[in-house]
Design a protein around this motif. Structure first.
Motif, mmCIF file in Angstrom:
data_model
loop_
_atom_site.group_PDB
_atom_site.id
_atom_site.type_symbol
_atom_site.label_atom_id
_atom_site.label_comp_id
_atom_site.label_asym_id
_atom_site.label_seq_id
_atom_site.Cartn_x
_atom_site.Cartn_y
_atom_site.Cartn_z
ATOM 1 N N PHE A 264 45.722 32.162 47.069
ATOM 2 C CA PHE A 264 45.347 33.446 47.674
ATOM 3 C C PHE A 264 43.825 33.591 47.728
ATOM 4 O O PHE A 264 43.263 34.064 48.723
ATOM 5 N N MET A 265 43.148 33.186 46.671
ATOM 6 C CA MET A 265 41.677 33.250 46.657
ATOM 7 C C MET A 265 41.082 32.325 47.717
ATOM 8 O O MET A 265 40.090 32.651 48.364
ATOM 9 N N LYS A 266 41.724 31.178 47.900
ATOM 10 C CA LYS A 266 41.276 30.244 48.948
ATOM 11 C C LYS A 266 41.456 30.864 50.330
ATOM 12 O O LYS A 266 40.565 30.790 51.195
ATOM 13 N N GLU A 267 42.599 31.529 50.550
ATOM 14 C CA GLU A 267 42.858 32.195 51.834
ATOM 15 C C GLU A 267 41.798 33.257 52.129
ATOM 16 O O GLU A 267 41.276 33.345 53.246
ATOM 17 N N VAL A 268 41.492 34.062 51.112
ATOM 18 C CA VAL A 268 40.589 35.200 51.313
ATOM 19 C C VAL A 268 39.143 34.748 51.435
ATOM 20 O O VAL A 268 38.436 35.111 52.389
ATOM 21 N N MET A 347 33.372 42.101 49.489
ATOM 22 C CA MET A 347 34.481 42.139 48.535
ATOM 23 C C MET A 347 34.149 41.343 47.277
ATOM 24 O O MET A 347 34.475 41.757 46.156
ATOM 25 N N SER A 348 33.493 40.193 47.442
ATOM 26 C CA SER A 348 33.094 39.411 46.264
ATOM 27 C C SER A 348 32.104 40.204 45.422
ATOM 28 O O SER A 348 32.170 40.195 44.188
ATOM 29 N N ASN A 349 31.180 40.919 46.085
ATOM 30 C CA ASN A 349 30.232 41.767 45.358
ATOM 31 C C ASN A 349 30.958 42.851 44.564
ATOM 32 O O ASN A 349 30.596 43.155 43.420
ATOM 33 N N THR A 350 32.002 43.438 45.183
ATOM 34 C CA THR A 350 32.761 44.503 44.517
ATOM 35 C C THR A 350 33.471 43.975 43.277
ATOM 36 O O THR A 350 33.426 44.584 42.209
ATOM 37 N N ILE A 351 34.143 42.824 43.417
ATOM 38 C CA ILE A 351 34.878 42.246 42.282
ATOM 39 C C ILE A 351 33.922 41.855 41.162
ATOM 40 O O ILE A 351 34.179 42.111 39.982
ATOM 41 N N ILE A 352 32.783 41.236 41.516
ATOM 42 C CA ILE A 352 31.795 40.844 40.504
ATOM 43 C C ILE A 352 31.225 42.078 39.808
ATOM 44 O O ILE A 352 31.005 42.085 38.594
ATOM 45 N N PRO A 396 38.974 46.227 27.492
ATOM 46 C CA PRO A 396 38.611 44.813 27.579
ATOM 47 C C PRO A 396 38.948 44.253 28.961
ATOM 48 O O PRO A 396 39.884 44.725 29.612
ATOM 49 N N ILE A 397 38.189 43.259 29.405
ATOM 50 C CA ILE A 397 38.393 42.646 30.726
ATOM 51 C C ILE A 397 39.849 42.244 30.934
ATOM 52 O O ILE A 397 40.423 42.449 32.004
ATOM 53 N N LYS A 398 40.480 41.699 29.892
ATOM 54 C CA LYS A 398 41.862 41.203 30.010
ATOM 55 C C LYS A 398 42.843 42.320 30.350
ATOM 56 O O LYS A 398 43.868 42.085 30.976
ATOM 57 N N GLU A 399 42.524 43.556 29.938
ATOM 58 C CA GLU A 399 43.450 44.669 30.121
ATOM 59 C C GLU A 399 43.185 45.468 31.396
ATOM 60 O O GLU A 399 43.913 46.419 31.693
ATOM 61 N N ILE A 400 42.149 45.106 32.150
ATOM 62 C CA ILE A 400 41.834 45.848 33.375
ATOM 63 C C ILE A 400 42.855 45.510 34.455
ATOM 64 O O ILE A 400 43.055 44.347 34.808
ATOM 65 N N ASP A 401 43.518 46.525 34.962
ATOM 66 C CA ASP A 401 44.493 46.381 36.055
ATOM 67 C C ASP A 401 43.745 46.592 37.368
ATOM 68 O O ASP A 401 43.406 47.709 37.739
ATOM 69 N N LEU A 402 43.470 45.483 38.070
ATOM 70 C CA LEU A 402 42.651 45.553 39.275
ATOM 71 C C LEU A 402 43.297 46.405 40.354
ATOM 72 O O LEU A 402 42.620 47.103 41.106
ATOM 73 N N GLN A 403 44.641 46.380 40.425
ATOM 74 C CA GLN A 403 45.341 47.193 41.424
ATOM 75 C C GLN A 403 45.136 48.681 41.158
ATOM 76 O O GLN A 403 44.915 49.469 42.087
ATOM 77 N N LYS A 404 45.184 49.085 39.881
ATOM 78 C CA LYS A 404 44.952 50.495 39.544
ATOM 79 C C LYS A 404 43.519 50.897 39.871
ATOM 80 O O LYS A 404 43.264 52.002 40.352
ATOM 81 N N VAL A 405 42.572 50.008 39.591
ATOM 82 C CA VAL A 405 41.169 50.289 39.905
ATOM 83 C C VAL A 405 41.006 50.498 41.402
ATOM 84 O O VAL A 405 40.406 51.490 41.853
ATOM 85 N N PHE A 406 41.542 49.571 42.197
ATOM 86 C CA PHE A 406 41.434 49.672 43.657
ATOM 87 C C PHE A 406 42.080 50.970 44.160
ATOM 88 O O PHE A 406 41.520 51.657 45.019
ATOM 89 N N LEU A 447 45.281 38.757 35.779
ATOM 90 C CA LEU A 447 44.907 38.457 37.163
ATOM 91 C C LEU A 447 43.406 38.635 37.384
ATOM 92 O O LEU A 447 42.769 37.855 38.085
ATOM 93 N N PHE A 448 42.839 39.652 36.758
ATOM 94 C CA PHE A 448 41.421 39.951 36.949
ATOM 95 C C PHE A 448 40.541 38.840 36.378
ATOM 96 O O PHE A 448 39.514 38.480 36.950
ATOM 97 N N GLU A 449 40.951 38.287 35.230
ATOM 98 C CA GLU A 449 40.166 37.216 34.617
ATOM 99 C C GLU A 449 40.141 35.967 35.502
ATOM 100 O O GLU A 449 39.197 35.183 35.450
ATOM 101 N N VAL A 450 41.180 35.787 36.314
ATOM 102 C CA VAL A 450 41.238 34.623 37.210
ATOM 103 C C VAL A 450 40.486 34.902 38.509
ATOM 104 O O VAL A 450 39.795 34.028 39.038
ATOM 105 N N VAL A 451 40.596 36.143 39.016
ATOM 106 C CA VAL A 451 39.998 36.487 40.307
ATOM 107 C C VAL A 451 38.471 36.510 40.247
ATOM 108 O O VAL A 451 37.793 36.030 41.155
ATOM 109 N N ALA A 452 37.908 37.068 39.173
ATOM 110 C CA ALA A 452 36.456 37.248 39.080
ATOM 111 C C ALA A 452 35.686 35.928 39.211
ATOM 112 O O ALA A 452 34.703 35.861 39.964
ATOM 113 N N PRO A 453 36.084 34.833 38.519
ATOM 114 C CA PRO A 453 35.356 33.569 38.709
ATOM 115 C C PRO A 453 35.390 33.056 40.150
ATOM 116 O O PRO A 453 34.418 32.454 40.614
#
Length: 585
Positions: A264-268, A347-352, A396-406, A447-453
């Motif tokens: 999915f990250m490759k697609e986006v 979008m990359s700026n937002t996630i970072i 903590p970063i691990k507990e951040i739900d990116l969907q809820k944030v969005f 998911l967030f820990e994987v998406v951010a890198p």
């Protein structure tokens, strides 16, 4: 004339059916009050393809509906009854303009899957190739048109529902019509599928069916048969010790979830073209034997050329890419999204920014992916966003739900007349669907820990260091060139102010509120002066009135009474204001 009468009869029957189901599930009340989302989903499934599309569009509107509501609507299943083979055969022959037997060696009469728009049949071409024929339900286009025409007539009635003013119903209907027309035109899906094939087939363990354009039309798509079982089977499977090639179900789920995120990250961030509906029904899991896996691994070739002294040389080195013993096959391409290079960077700026927990950076990044659609107060927007972020980003970063944030960010933008770009809305919808699949497969994965890198990697790839250094160097040179003139400019500015020729413009935030408060203060001051004058005047009348002249004395007493009542009213008003402030706390 007969067609018109039949059309009116079908509309009447359809309207009666809609009203019955709407009442049974209290659909209007549940939607406007955002209650019982499961009942809303069931009602949409019973009402058919048009309403399923409405539900799918509602599932991405996190600016209007709660996260629980949108998550439930993403579960919409559109399994419908199948059409009899005679009508299917007639449609296929009409589309291809030849008898079925001239194209297909065999064609299963019973479909293996049926959705709201079409049903799928196994078949075999004359050359022996096994294929899948996706055939549009006969008459589905006219059924959808009946629903849309009923929607148009119902829009004026919706104004009686107070909560309906939160959305532009005409605009929503326009979106639904456009979306359904696109889905009814299989040529568009064919083009999407061919592009997706070029970009993704053979990428790691991802596989995509090859289309057969010669046998595909606006109502028929023929594609390569992909092996495998629905991904739902793996999701629902127990974590057995061993299942395949020494892999347990748990290990297989972990591998598949990681592949889905990587892809999915490759697609986006690489392709700018992504599958907007990656739910398990659109994915097949194909387990491979060791021999099959070895045979399917693609060759990676590297060529080296140069000179050894005066002798030229060329070396070709080929290695097989090591793949895990499974393939993930995409099979449906009706809903795809695109994102351009500029929006990829934003979008990359937002996630970072979210990853770094820098609230000011997040505010700037969010503002950049929006367009203003009404009056906008930057200070209010910043305060609301900061308030949410300061409460949420303490986790903590691990507990951040990116969907809820969005979802919450979209809601804050909507409240401040900022509209998020359509491509980002589609991306959030796809991300929400993917998040649900990942959560089912691998609940321990953040998911967030994987998406951010991935976002950071893309940002660095897009960074042109040479250009950045050149631009920075030019900025420094321009600044150095301007430095010698700074003292003279400063003296000129001071001299201008000393002569009284300078002007200073100040912009006040919330000017209207300040003016209203100032006006209220002046009004009270004036009232106080009038009351003082009334008391003093009344006192003079009472003191100086001749004995026996009751008229002048009564005028003075009347003035006292008015002043006393006015003062009492002001005291009561003051107490009421303080009481309201206390209640609001």
């Amino acid at each position: 004339m007969e067609v018109t009468i039949m059309s009116k009869q079908s509309k009447t029957a359809r309207l009666r059916q809609i009203v019955t189901i709407v009442n049974r599930y209290s659909l209007v009340k549940n939607i406007t009050q955002q209650k019982n989302p499961a009942d809303v989903r069931k009602a949409f499934e019973e009402l058919g393809p048009t309403f399923i599309k409405v539900g799918q569009m509602m599932s991405v509107r996190t600016d209007i509906f709660t996260l629980a509501f949108t998550k439930e609507l993403r579960k919409l299943q559109d399994d419908v009854k199948t059409d009899d083979f005679d009508s299917v055969k007639q449609l296929v022959e009409s589309e291809l303009e030849v008898p079925l037997t001239e194209i297909f060696e065999s064609f299963d009469e019973v479909p293996f899957a049926s959705a709201s728009i079409a049903q799928a049949h196994h078949a075999k071409l004359k050359n022996g190739q096994s294929v899948v024929a996706k055939v549009q339900h006969p008459g589905i286009a006219s059924e959808i048109e009946v629903d849309l025409s009923l929607f148009e007539k119902a829009i004026p009635l919706a104004s009686w529902v107070p909560e309906s003013n939160v959305i532009d119903l005409k605009n929503i209907l326009k979106e639904i019509r456009t979306s359904l027309q696109n889905e009814l035109d299989f040529q568009k899906e064919l083009n999407f599928a061919e592009k997706f094939y070029q970009l993704n087939h053979g990428w790691k363990e991802i596989r995509v069916p090859k289309m057969e354009p010669a046998y595909s039309t606006k109502k028929l798509i023929v594609m390569e048969l992909m092996p495998g079982t629905n991904l739902k089977e793996l999701i629902n499977a127990d974590d057995k010790p061993q299942i395949h090639n020494d892999l347990s179900n748990k290990e297989l789920k972990k591998m598949v979830s990681e592949l889905l995120i990587d892809h999915f990250m490759k697609e986006v961030f690489e392709d700018g073209f992504f599958h907007a509906d990656p739910h398990p029904g659109n994915l097949l899991l194909q387990l491979m034997t060791a021999a099959e896996n070895q045979q399917d691994q693609p060759l990676k070739t590297k060529e080296y050329a140069g000179k050894l002294g005066k002798l030229p040389y060329e070396i070709t080195h080929s290695t097989k890419e090591k793949l895990r013993p499974f393939r993930l096959n995409f099979i449906d391409f009706g809903m795809m999204g695109t994102i351009n290079g500029e929006m990829q960077v934003k979008m990359s700026n937002t996630i970072i920014a979210i990853y770094s927990k820098d609230t000011q950076r997040i505010t700037n990044a969010v503002h950049a992916i929006c367009k203003q659609v009404g009056s906008f107060d930057e200070e209010t927007f910043t305060d609301e966003l900061d308030d949410f972020l300061n409460r949420y980003l303490t986790l903590p970063i691990k507990e951040i739900d990116l969907q809820k944030v969005f979802s919450q960010v979209v809601l804050i933008c909507h409240d401040n007349n900022l509209q998020i770009d359509d491509s980002v809305t589609m991306l959030i919808k796809a991300f929400g669907t993917l998040e649900g699949v990942i959560e089912d497969l691998n609940p321990d994965l953040s998911l967030f820990e994987v998406v951010a890198p991935f976002a950071q990697k893309y940002f660095i790839q897009q960074l042109d260091l040479k250009n950045e250094l050149q631009e920075t160097g030019l900025d420094y040179l321009t600044t150095l060139k301007a430095l010698p003139k700074l003292p003279s400019h400063t003296l000129n500015a001071l001299d201008t102010f000393a002569k009284g020729k300078g002007k200073l413009n100040l912009e006040l935030k919330n000017q209207r509120n300040l003016l209203e408060r100032a006006e209220a203060m002046v009004n009270r001051l004036v009232i106080g002066l009038i009351l003082s004058a009334l008391v003093i005047g009344s006192s003079l009348l009472v003191q100086t009135s001749p004995q026996g002249d009751t008229l002048i004395s009564d005028l003075g007493i009347f003035g006292y009474a008015i002043a006393a009542l006015s003062i009492l009213f002001l005291i009561l008003e003051s107490f009421y204001r303080r009481y309201r402030k206390w209640k609001e706390r």
